[in-house]
Design a protein around this motif. Structure first.
Motif, mmCIF file in Angstrom:
data_model
loop_
_atom_site.group_PDB
_atom_site.id
_atom_site.type_symbol
_atom_site.label_atom_id
_atom_site.label_comp_id
_atom_site.label_asym_id
_atom_site.label_seq_id
_atom_site.Cartn_x
_atom_site.Cartn_y
_atom_site.Cartn_z
ATOM 1 N N ARG A 1 -23.813 8.913 31.966
ATOM 2 C CA ARG A 1 -22.690 9.016 31.381
ATOM 3 C C ARG A 1 -23.093 8.275 29.848
ATOM 4 N NH1 ARG A 1 -19.825 4.995 30.186
ATOM 5 N NH2 ARG A 1 -20.350 3.902 32.165
ATOM 6 N N ILE A 2 -23.839 7.049 29.950
ATOM 7 C CA ILE A 2 -24.083 6.204 28.674
ATOM 8 C C ILE A 2 -25.070 7.067 28.021
ATOM 9 C CG2 ILE A 2 -25.476 4.291 27.902
ATOM 10 C CD1 ILE A 2 -24.561 2.851 30.312
ATOM 11 N N ALA A 3 -25.925 7.964 28.508
ATOM 12 C CA ALA A 3 -26.979 8.741 27.693
ATOM 13 C C ALA A 3 -26.313 9.918 26.900
ATOM 14 C CB ALA A 3 -28.230 9.417 28.766
ATOM 15 N N ARG A 4 -25.194 10.454 27.819
ATOM 16 C CA ARG A 4 -24.395 11.471 27.061
ATOM 17 C C ARG A 4 -23.748 11.165 25.982
ATOM 18 N NH1 ARG A 4 -22.334 12.943 31.697
ATOM 19 N NH2 ARG A 4 -20.564 11.872 31.251
ATOM 20 N N GLU A 5 -23.009 9.899 26.129
ATOM 21 C CA GLU A 5 -21.962 9.696 25.295
ATOM 22 C C GLU A 5 -22.706 8.698 24.175
ATOM 23 O OE1 GLU A 5 -19.196 7.433 27.673
ATOM 24 O OE2 GLU A 5 -18.330 9.144 28.473
ATOM 25 N N LYS A 6 -23.837 7.908 24.219
ATOM 26 C CA LYS A 6 -24.009 7.063 23.288
ATOM 27 C C LYS A 6 -25.524 7.293 22.682
ATOM 28 C CE LYS A 6 -20.663 3.934 23.953
ATOM 29 N NZ LYS A 6 -19.826 3.795 22.437
ATOM 30 N N PHE A 7 -26.245 8.128 23.219
ATOM 31 C CA PHE A 7 -27.525 8.532 23.213
ATOM 32 C C PHE A 7 -27.662 10.005 22.654
ATOM 33 C CE2 PHE A 7 -28.375 4.773 25.121
ATOM 34 C CZ PHE A 7 -29.561 4.219 24.800
ATOM 35 N N ALA A 8 -27.376 10.973 23.266
ATOM 36 C CA ALA A 8 -27.489 12.329 22.816
ATOM 37 C C ALA A 8 -26.851 12.703 21.713
ATOM 38 C CB ALA A 8 -27.215 13.140 24.100
ATOM 39 N N PRO A 9 -25.614 12.522 21.615
ATOM 40 C CA PRO A 9 -25.020 12.843 19.994
ATOM 41 C C PRO A 9 -25.404 12.496 18.927
ATOM 42 C CG PRO A 9 -23.345 11.956 21.772
ATOM 43 C CD PRO A 9 -24.769 11.427 22.223
ATOM 44 N N PHE A 10 -26.389 11.280 18.912
ATOM 45 C CA PHE A 10 -26.848 10.864 17.726
ATOM 46 C C PHE A 10 -28.484 10.667 17.645
ATOM 47 C CE2 PHE A 10 -23.310 8.561 19.342
ATOM 48 C CZ PHE A 10 -22.404 8.587 18.445
ATOM 49 N N ASN A 11 -29.089 11.838 18.630
ATOM 50 C CA ASN A 11 -30.478 11.822 18.496
ATOM 51 C C ASN A 11 -30.976 12.554 17.024
ATOM 52 O OD1 ASN A 11 -33.080 11.967 19.584
ATOM 53 N ND2 ASN A 11 -32.992 14.156 20.143
ATOM 54 N N PRO B 1 -29.203 2.984 11.819
ATOM 55 C CA PRO B 1 -28.049 3.660 11.766
ATOM 56 C C PRO B 1 -27.217 2.691 12.904
ATOM 57 C CG PRO B 1 -29.696 5.434 12.155
ATOM 58 C CD PRO B 1 -30.253 4.038 12.194
ATOM 59 N N GLU B 2 -25.792 2.555 12.723
ATOM 60 C CA GLU B 2 -24.937 1.855 13.650
ATOM 61 C C GLU B 2 -25.188 2.472 15.033
ATOM 62 O OE1 GLU B 2 -22.856 -0.851 15.061
ATOM 63 O OE2 GLU B 2 -23.546 -0.852 13.093
ATOM 64 N N ALA B 3 -25.472 3.670 15.048
ATOM 65 C CA ALA B 3 -25.347 4.478 16.444
ATOM 66 C C ALA B 3 -26.373 3.728 17.377
ATOM 67 C CB ALA B 3 -25.548 5.957 16.226
ATOM 68 N N THR B 4 -27.462 3.523 16.526
ATOM 69 C CA THR B 4 -28.612 2.906 17.522
ATOM 70 C C THR B 4 -28.145 1.543 17.908
ATOM 71 O OG1 THR B 4 -30.168 3.858 16.013
ATOM 72 C CG2 THR B 4 -31.004 2.152 17.292
ATOM 73 N N HIS C 1 -36.608 -5.392 13.405
ATOM 74 C CA HIS C 1 -35.171 -4.673 13.425
ATOM 75 C C HIS C 1 -34.190 -5.860 13.487
ATOM 76 C CE1 HIS C 1 -35.130 -5.630 17.882
ATOM 77 N NE2 HIS C 1 -36.234 -5.010 17.808
ATOM 78 N N GLU C 2 -32.800 -5.509 13.484
ATOM 79 C CA GLU C 2 -31.882 -6.558 14.094
ATOM 80 C C GLU C 2 -31.118 -6.215 14.971
ATOM 81 O OE1 GLU C 2 -29.837 -7.666 10.162
ATOM 82 O OE2 GLU C 2 -31.805 -8.445 9.370
ATOM 83 N N LEU C 3 -31.650 -5.512 16.007
ATOM 84 C CA LEU C 3 -30.737 -5.138 17.027
ATOM 85 C C LEU C 3 -30.731 -6.248 18.030
ATOM 86 C CD1 LEU C 3 -32.834 -1.676 17.900
ATOM 87 C CD2 LEU C 3 -30.483 -1.963 16.961
#
Length: 606
Positions: free
Chosen positions: A41-51, A69-72, A204-206
């Motif tokens: 679920r996390i991969a589908r919602e938070k990762f894949a749409p922003f690849n 990007p903020e998505a990262t 980075h600043e993650l």
């Protein structure tokens, strides 16, 4: 993909059986499935749409900070919140005590969704796991635990601009930091000066801090640098200094970003050139980055291999899932794209409606090849992860055999998916035709991302030298003999199934050929004679291992009720045995002959 993952984990590898061991006793099939569901679920919602976004909006340095990007940021926050950074660790460390094989299965979703964003987590886990194995109690508490909690992220700093993969030539130096250097509670304290290249996630600043693990040479007893790898030691070099409670002191360490590298793929992961000790951020009035010794002086490379070997399996999984993502994309496209007409007894009838391209035999060939490469590679990576669990939780001889088998298979786990799942990505582009070369479809990015995996954590040439030069001959060939025994057991089982007997016989012949080639390669006893053709040996060995894996998977499928799913597995196995395994003959021919064509080629002849 999920159906195949569930089949491999539960039907083939029987991960639920691990719950009978004390370390995993609190788990069940339900808890394993829950972890997989959450990560999917996390991969589908938070990762894949922003690849695609992380590919087009590359990391940018404005002279002060690196922008992502903020998505990262959101994706990594979700990953940290899931607890997956510490998934395999003890409960006392905030972990779940998950089996490695289940963790690897869960990680596959992130690799498929966005391998570049997932790279931050992979490096951090490997860094922390190394410190848990080789660090002091204080180093584990301050650095490893903060990484496992996601408060800090980590890197590995090996390569240098002038040295590349030749680690014996690293020029970064570490000298004791004053008279009391050995008494620092965080570990013997040194000052490092040098440059490191190709450092993924190096700036980075993650997170609020970055923990660099750095290879550097220390002076010998006479004050001179020890040549070769004997002088290499390993150091913790944090971006920001911390006290023994893990609190940041407010001091910036003398680690500076010299520039960002802009690669073909993996653009969502910062890739950096770092300067250590150049004096831009002097610590306590002096140039030189503060570093804390990990393990014994001069044993740095041995410690670093703990992270490198883990990373090699991680790279193999990443390559696998990039190939798998391309396969699924091209399968969907082939089912929807109408083009051409079937060939009947009288040829093609232009009056008939077009058919989807998946109906054409050559498109089926390309899809079958992708399925064979990617599902076979996934099975291999999960099998290696299962060996890790055997090594750490099984008893006696079973544990020792798992460790030995893992050593032999690690070069294959890294190199084989890096080559053949890249070929799967190439085939995915071909299935898409001209569209495959455009950014309207994701397959061109999958190919670009995957092309880097042939270099990550050691090139094919390095893996071949490791396999033929070390792994198959160590302990008098004990590891190779153990692998052969496992393969022969599978062959015996498959011979009981008529639909698999042909494949079993082919694998027996391939195994025997690898054995003969190994002996022939070393017949003169001279490494130069044997290793000149280490890469074709690696390719043949890898194909033989994957044939074994497919026979194992095919045997499991054959024992289940027939369905489209199991027939697909048996068809992929048949493809591998009939189209791929025969390739090993020419590869092994040059190995057996100790062919000198490449070794004797002169520079001037080019």
């Amino acid at each position: 993909m999920r159906a195949t993952l569930d089949f491999l984990l539960n039907d083939w590898l029987d991960v639920e059986a691990l719950t009978q061991r004390p370390r995993f006793a609190d788990h069940s099939r339900e808890t394993f499935d829950s972890v997989l569901d959450t990560c999917e679920r996390i991969a589908r919602e938070k990762f894949a749409p922003f690849n695609r976004l992380t590919d087009t909006e590359e990391p940018r340095f404005d002279g002060k900070r690196v922008h992502l990007p903020e998505a990262t940021h959101a994706a990594m926050q979700a990953y940290v919140a899931s607890g997956m950074l510490a998934a395999s660790q003890d409960y006392e460390l905030g972990g779940m005590q998950l089996p490695c094989v289940v963790e690897m299965g869960a990680r596959s979703f992130f690799s498929a969704a966005s391998v570049a964003m997932g790279g931050y987590a992979m490096l951090t886990q490997g860094n922390a796991h190394l410190l848990m194995a080789h660090g002091t109690a204080v180093q584990k508490e301050v650095f490893a635990k903060n990484e496992l909690a996601g408060r800090w992220f980590g890197t590995m700093c090996l390569s240098e601009p002038q040295a590349g993969s030749s680690l014996s030539d690293v020029a970064t130096r570490a000298t004791p930091d004053g008279d009391g250097y050995a008494d620092d509670p965080l570990g013997p304290r040194y000052r490092l000066k040098g440059n490191k290249m190709w450092i993924s996630a190096g700036e980075h600043e993650l997170t609020e801090n970055i923990v660099h693990l750095v290879l550097a040479k220390i002076p010998g007893p006479d004050g001179k640098t020890i040549p070769g790898v004997r002088g290499i030691s390993l150091f913790i070099v944090p971006k920001k200094l911390a006290d023994t409670e893990g609190r940041l002191t407010g001091e910036r360490n003398d680690v500076a970003l010299a520039g960002l590298n802009h690669k073909l793929g993996y653009r969502g992961t910062t890739n950096t050139l770092l300067n250590f000790g150049e004096g831009r951020f002097p610590v306590r009035g002096q140039a030189g980055a503060i570093g804390y010794l990990v393990g014994e002086p001069g044993k740095g490379l041995a410690c670093m291999f703990h992270m490198m070997n883990e990373a090699r399996i991680g790279v193999g999984l990443g390559a696998t899932m990039l190939g798998y993502a391309g396969y699924l994309a091209s399968l969907e496209y082939a089912r929807q794209r109408p083009q051409g007409r079937p060939v009947g007894p009288g040829g093609k009838d232009a009056a008939q409606p077009q058919v989807a391209i998946i109906e054409h035999a050559d498109v089926k060939r390309m899809l079958l090849a992708q399925k064979a490469y990617c599902e076979g590679a996934l099975a291999l990576e999960l099998y290696c992860a299962r060996l890790v669990d055997e090594q750490h939780t099984a008893a006696g001889e079973t544990s020792a055999e798992a460790a030995l088998l893992l050593e032999v298979l690690t070069p294959i786990a890294k190199s084989w998916p890096s080559e053949w799942c890249l070929e799967a990505n190439s085939l995915a582009i071909q299935v898409h035709g001209g569209y495959g070369y455009t950014r309207d479809f994701p397959v061109e990015q999958y190919w670009r991302d995957n092309r880097l995996n042939m270099i990550h954590e050691g090139t094919h040439g390095i893996q071949g030298l490791d396999l033929l030069g070390r792994k198959v001959v160590m302990d008098g060939g004990k590891g190779l003999a153990l692998l052969a025994d496992r393969v022969n057991r599978t062959i015996e089982g498959a011979m009981q199934h008529p639909e698999l007997a042909e494949h079993a016989n082919a694998l027996a012949q391939a195994l025997a050929h690898v054995g003969r080639a190994t002996k022939a390669a070393w017949a003169t006893g001279h490494p130069a004679d044997a290793l000149a053709n280490a890469t074709p040996y690696l390719q043949a060995f890898g194909h033989t291992v994957l044939a074994w894996i497919w026979l194992e998977v095919g045997l499991c499928a054959a024992q289940r009720e027939a369905s489209d799913f199991t027939r697909g597995k048996l068809a992929a196995a048949a493809y591998f045995f009939r189209y791929e395994l025969p390739k090993i003959g020419p590869w092994l021919a040059v190995v057996e002959a100790r062919d000198t064509t490449c070794r004797e080629m002169q520079e001037a002849w080019f």
